[in-house]
Scaffold this motif. Structure first.
Motif, PDB file in Angstrom:
ATOM      1  N   PRO A  22       0.819  -1.262  -0.039  1.00 14.63           N
ATOM      2  CA  PRO A  22       0.031   0.122  -0.028  1.00 14.63           C
ATOM      3  C   PRO A  22       0.875   1.371  -0.141  1.00 14.63           C
ATOM      4  O   PRO A  22       1.910   1.079   0.524  1.00 14.63           O
ATOM      5  N   PRO A  23       0.376   2.418  -0.545  1.00 17.16           N
ATOM      6  CA  PRO A  23       1.266   3.463  -0.833  1.00 17.16           C
ATOM      7  C   PRO A  23       2.032   3.946   0.755  1.00 17.16           C
ATOM      8  O   PRO A  23       3.134   4.346   0.737  1.00 17.16           O
ATOM      9  N   GLU A  24       1.143   3.986   1.729  1.00 13.79           N
ATOM     10  CA  GLU A  24       1.582   4.376   3.086  1.00 13.79           C
ATOM     11  C   GLU A  24       2.778   3.479   3.582  1.00 13.79           C
ATOM     12  O   GLU A  24       3.754   3.820   4.209  1.00 13.79           O
ATOM     13  N   GLN A  25       2.790   2.342   3.117  1.00 11.33           N
ATOM     14  CA  GLN A  25       3.714   1.355   3.684  1.00 11.33           C
ATOM     15  C   GLN A  25       4.956   1.233   2.476  1.00 11.33           C
ATOM     16  O   GLN A  25       5.792   0.372   2.951  1.00 11.33           O
ATOM     17  N   HIS A  26       4.908   1.743   1.451  1.00 11.76           N
ATOM     18  CA  HIS A  26       5.726   1.706   0.359  1.00 11.76           C
ATOM     19  C   HIS A  26       7.272   2.148   0.540  1.00 11.76           C
ATOM     20  O   HIS A  26       7.159   3.666   0.487  1.00 11.76           O
ATOM     21  N   PRO A  27       8.135   1.610   0.628  1.00 14.80           N
ATOM     22  CA  PRO A  27       9.706   2.311   0.912  1.00 14.80           C
ATOM     23  C   PRO A  27       9.985   3.156  -0.217  1.00 14.80           C
ATOM     24  O   PRO A  27      10.962   4.094   0.120  1.00 14.80           O
ATOM     25  N   LYS A  28       9.750   2.871  -1.486  1.00 18.95           N
ATOM     26  CA  LYS A  28      10.339   3.661  -2.404  1.00 18.95           C
ATOM     27  C   LYS A  28       9.372   4.802  -2.995  1.00 18.95           C
ATOM     28  O   LYS A  28       9.582   5.616  -3.928  1.00 18.95           O
TER      29      LYS A  28
END
Length: 419
Positions: free
Chosen positions: A191-197
């Motif tokens: 999910p966007p909030e969890q994406h490191p990049k």
């Protein structure tokens, strides 16, 4: 792509690229039967009615799958839900190589329909998670163009594979592509909030729409809203036309113009290249209208009207003697359908909160699949008794304008459902 993508980051478009790849594989899998239909019909002596029943089994499973797939994906999340869907449909696609009867193909198609039902609910939920509202139609148009890329790749490769290694190999070949996509998806997607990049600026753009509540809504409750019925009836009336193109175009070109298995390649590629252009152009047009200051309602429906009018000339195709004139008329219709799809697929995210998008798409897809069941059975009986495609092309020419009228009646302003 978006003019705002440069300063804010582009990672969301990589996610869109994964959706494009999955949709391409999805349509290669389902298109193999359509491309091989003239040869398989000779090999197994299927009647038109039997072929219609085989297609109907796929549609029935697709309808069942769509009702449950949206709810499952809303519950599991897009990462695991999408992975499960592609694993199921890939195994089902390869299982076609193990059968040799009408019943066997019907069962394989049923399993394929159950798995493939997860693609669009998962992809559209991903778009709702990763894109602001103003970019969703364009992103949808891009990944939806995979349906045309798959339909292009299939007639280019399937006949060569079938002639070289046998028809069974054509059904097995997509397994490798599916496995590569599945590994890439599980390794890449968060999910966007969890994406490191994902950078902070791009996340802010993705979440720039007003905040929405997060509590779950059972899919059955969505049927209480007229916005749901606008989407459902729009899909019920227009999806069957696309199913007809997928499963009967090779047979139509073979029977009307005498094209061989290898000879089908160029006409089908031309048709689906036009469809691909229509898919992207339809989504782009709506986004362009919005940037011009139009309301979402006016922009979406104007784009859909243009697309609907592109399908109307197909009513004349049965009177055309030259195969390439027929290809142009059919290609214009497929372009209109795909541009229409890029916009109708965006309606759930226009009218419903993100947490319910996959469920609404599943309900609408159910309507489209039921319509596909009806047209598959009808076409089989029609061709067995009359040999004429004229009634089907007449339905195609009028379906989109009638569907747009119903959408306007039920959702005149595309106002959000009051959940």
């Amino acid at each position: 792509m978006s003019s705002s993508a440069t300063p804010t980051g582009r990672y969301r478009w990589r996610i869109c690229g994964l959706l494009l790849a999955a949709t391409t594989i999805n349509y290669i899998d389902r298109q193999v039967l359509g491309v091989l239909a003239p040869e398989l019909q000779k090999t197994f002596a299927w009647s038109e009615i039997q072929y219609g029943y085989i297609v109907t089994c796929f549609q029935a499973a697709y309808a069942i799958g769509l009702v449950s797939a949206g709810a499952v994906i809303d519950r599991l999340g897009t990462r695991l839900g999408y992975a499960l869907a592609i694993a199921v449909w890939s195994l089902a696609a390869m299982s076609h190589a193990l059968v040799g009867s009408v019943a066997g193909f019907a069962m394989a198609r049923f399993a394929l329909g159950l798995g493939e039902a997860g693609n669009f609910p998962a992809a559209l939920k991903t778009v709702a998670e990763w894109f602001p509202r103003r970019e969703r139609a364009f992103a949808t148009g891009i990944f939806n163009s995979g349906s045309n890329i798959g339909a292009i790749v299939a007639p280019l490769t399937v006949p060569i594979i079938a002639i070289t290694w046998g028809w069974q190999a054509a059904f097995l070949a997509t397994g490798v592509l599916s496995a590569i996509w599945l590994v890439t998806w599980l390794a890449t997607y968060r999910p966007p909030e969890q994406h490191p990049k994902l950078g902070a600026a791009e996340l802010a753009l993705i979440r720039s729409d007003p905040p929405e509540p997060t509590e779950k809504v059972p899919w059955s409750q969505l049927l209480r809203y007229r916005q749901t019925w606008a989407f459902l009836l729009g899909k019920f009336m227009t999806d069957p036309i696309w199913w007809f193109f997928l499963f009967w175009l090779p047979k139509y070109l073979h029977s009307e113009y005498g094209l061989s298995l290898l000879g089908l390649g160029a006409p089908l590629v031309a048709i689906y290249v036009l469809a691909d252009i229509g898919s992207i152009a339809g989504g782009w047009a709506a986004g362009r209208f919005i940037k011009m200051g139009w309301t979402v309602n006016r922009a979406r429906k104007t784009a859909m009207l243009i697309c609907a009018l592109c399908v109307v000339p197909i009513v004349f195709v049965s009177h055309v003697q030259n195969v390439w004139v027929a290809v142009l008329l059919i290609g214009l219709a497929t372009a209109g359908h795909q541009g229409w799809s890029a916009n109708i697929f965006t309606l759930p995210s226009d009218m419903f909160p993100r947490r319910t998008v996959a469920s609404v798409v599943g309900i609408g897809g159910f309507g489209g699949a039921v319509g596909g069941m009806l047209i598959a059975t009808f076409t089989g009986f029609l061709l067995e008794t009359t040999g004429s495609y004229v009634p089907v092309f007449l339905m195609a020419a009028t379906a989109y304008l009638l569907a747009l009228g119903l959408i306007q009646l039920l959702a005149p302003k595309l106002e959000p459902a009051q959940m």
